[in-house]
Design a protein around this motif. Structure first.
Motif, PDB file in Angstrom:
ATOM      1  N   PRO A  41      17.408  -4.964  21.385  1.00  0.00           N
ATOM      2  CA  PRO A  41      18.921  -5.519  21.431  1.00  0.00           C
ATOM      3  C   PRO A  41      19.623  -4.650  21.462  1.00  0.00           C
ATOM      4  O   PRO A  41      21.490  -4.942  22.283  1.00  0.00           O
ATOM      5  N   MET A  42      19.807  -3.534  21.281  1.00  0.00           N
ATOM      6  CA  MET A  42      20.906  -2.099  21.339  1.00  0.00           C
ATOM      7  C   MET A  42      19.880  -1.113  21.599  1.00  0.00           C
ATOM      8  O   MET A  42      19.665  -0.202  20.907  1.00  0.00           O
ATOM      9  N   ALA A  43      20.251  -0.140  22.559  1.00  0.00           N
ATOM     10  CA  ALA A  43      19.631   1.521  22.584  1.00  0.00           C
ATOM     11  C   ALA A  43      21.333   2.195  23.020  1.00  0.00           C
ATOM     12  O   ALA A  43      21.554   1.998  23.626  1.00  0.00           O
ATOM     13  N   ARG A  44      20.617   3.082  22.060  1.00  0.00           N
ATOM     14  CA  ARG A  44      22.200   4.234  22.226  1.00  0.00           C
ATOM     15  C   ARG A  44      21.439   5.450  22.340  1.00  0.00           C
ATOM     16  O   ARG A  44      20.787   6.020  21.126  1.00  0.00           O
ATOM     17  N   ALA A  45      22.114   5.964  22.674  1.00  0.00           N
ATOM     18  CA  ALA A  45      21.571   8.114  22.891  1.00  0.00           C
ATOM     19  C   ALA A  45      22.093   8.603  21.575  1.00  0.00           C
ATOM     20  O   ALA A  45      23.384   7.903  21.844  1.00  0.00           O
ATOM     21  N   LEU A  46      22.001   8.906  21.296  1.00  0.00           N
ATOM     22  CA  LEU A  46      21.690   9.974  20.140  1.00  0.00           C
ATOM     23  C   LEU A  46      20.730  11.192  19.837  1.00  0.00           C
ATOM     24  O   LEU A  46      20.253  11.459  19.092  1.00  0.00           O
ATOM     25  N   TYR A  47      21.575  12.013  20.726  1.00  0.00           N
ATOM     26  CA  TYR A  47      21.056  13.685  21.232  1.00  0.00           C
ATOM     27  C   TYR A  47      21.029  14.343  19.633  1.00  0.00           C
ATOM     28  O   TYR A  47      21.491  13.601  19.108  1.00  0.00           O
TER      29      TYR A  47
END
Length: 366
Positions: A165-171
């Protein structure tokens, strides 16, 4: 200003950095997240290989709870029921069952259910093979938020092809309070810090072991566990089985340059910086790296990091006596990392992502 959040994390390990990079990532991220005023609980499977090498029994910034099996974890679900967000990490033992339990608890509490993939390219390769060790296609669609160590095109792929539903980068990130320049005599011309991985070994062979064979007058070091006995180490390569996180700055400080080696799946995906890259830069040690898409979005090649394809390029760098250029590279990389890639930066990004995923559920402070 957002009100304090109650975050429960079910991750591979916080208590032991032995043989995994997850602990370092969680320590930096969650320490900074707690410093923003949030409450954190970390639930960790108590396994013998980490219990024998536990180097953080009491984090201080969060409540660390060990559980022996799924039945014992089920008894801890009251901690999940009170949470604003529940975050499950990659490679958690029985990760599918743990994820299902976390999602059910999040639904009961009207909380955000998130998955933090510290191994995104590896995860997607496993899914393509039908390997559901810790994640299934159904779970991807069920998590409200997919936080990924890999950015770039992979985020759109997670949403478009896998239904996230929602993908975000969190390096990954670095804690500048723990990783900073320290005085130390130079002992190595080139070092590498990392656990053995079969897909990294050819690059390590090409960029460190072969240069060591060709330049016996130079000093090299490889630090990390699980390297097999059959590796032919040149005599000028020092082997350290384990360097504790507290000793990383001194290890980096003893190196004229340090090497960043990227796993094959992460090279294929691109946009997957390693935590060692940020740590070394924060410690003021110049970096040599293999090449991968997206590297230039993290550090600028030629100015903040040097890219080498083979032994000749590595030896050309090590043979340079331009100390002013080496120092300038180190200072530029350190400045970039402190501005963009600290744990405080990631904690703010995590807070924003949780609020975005929980719009209408996580209330803002009045």
């Amino acid at each position: 200003m957002s009100r304090p959040l109650d975050l429960v994390v079910l991750g591979l390990s916080l208590s032991s950095s032995w043989g995994n990079g997850h602990a370092t990532t969680y320590r930096a991220l969650l320490g900074a997240f707690a410093a923003r005023g949030h409450r954190v609980t970390f639930l960790e499977r108590d396994v013998p290989w980490y219990a024998a090498h536990r180097d953080l029994a009491d984090p201080g910034y969060c409540d660390l709870v060990l559980y022996r099996d799924l039945a014992e974890l089920a008894d801890l679900t009251r901690r999940l029921d009170a949470a604003d967000a529940v975050m499950v990490g990659s490679y958690v033992p029985d990760g599918v069952a743990v994820g299902q339990m976390a999602i059910r608890a999040a639904r009961r509490a009207n909380a955000v259910a998130a998955f933090y993939d510290i191994d995104t390219p590896v995860t997607l390769a496993k899914l393509a093979r039908g390997d559901h060790e810790y994640l299934t296609p159904e779970l991807i669609r069920s998590y409200d938020l997919y936080l990924s160590f890999t950015g770039g095109p992979t985020l759109a792929r997670l949403e478009r092809e896998h239904g996230a539903p929602m993908a975000r980068a969190l390096y990954c990130s670095v804690d500048p309070a723990r990783y900073a320049p320290v005085p130390a005599p130079l002992r190595y011309d080139l070092s590498y810090l990392g656990t053995y991985s079969p897909d990294r070994q050819p690059t390590l062979e090409r960029l460190l072991i072969e240069p060591a064979r060709r330049a016996p007058h130079l000093a090299f070091a490889v630090a990390g566990p699980q390297y097999p006995d059959g590796i032919d180490w040149p005599p000028n390569v020092a082997r350290l089985d384990h360097v504790a996180p507290a000793d990383h700055p001194a290890f980096y400080a003893a190196s004229r340059y340090t090497l960043n080696v990227t796993r094959a799946d992460m090279i294929a995906a691109g946009y997957s910086p390693s935590v060692r890259l940020f740590e070394a830069a924060a410690c003021g040690t110049p970096l040599i790296s293999d090449s991968w898409d997206g590297l230039d979005t993290v550090l600028t090649p030629g100015r903040e990091i040097l890219v080498a394809e083979g032994a000749e390029a590595v030896l050309a760098i090590l043979g340079s006596r331009d100390e002013a250029a080496r120092t300038a590279q180190a200072e530029a990389a350190r400045a970039r990392v402190l501005a963009r890639h600290t744990a405080a930066c990631r904690a703010a990004e995590l807070e924003t992502a949780l609020h975005e995923a929980g719009a209408g559920r996580i209330r803002a402070a009045p």
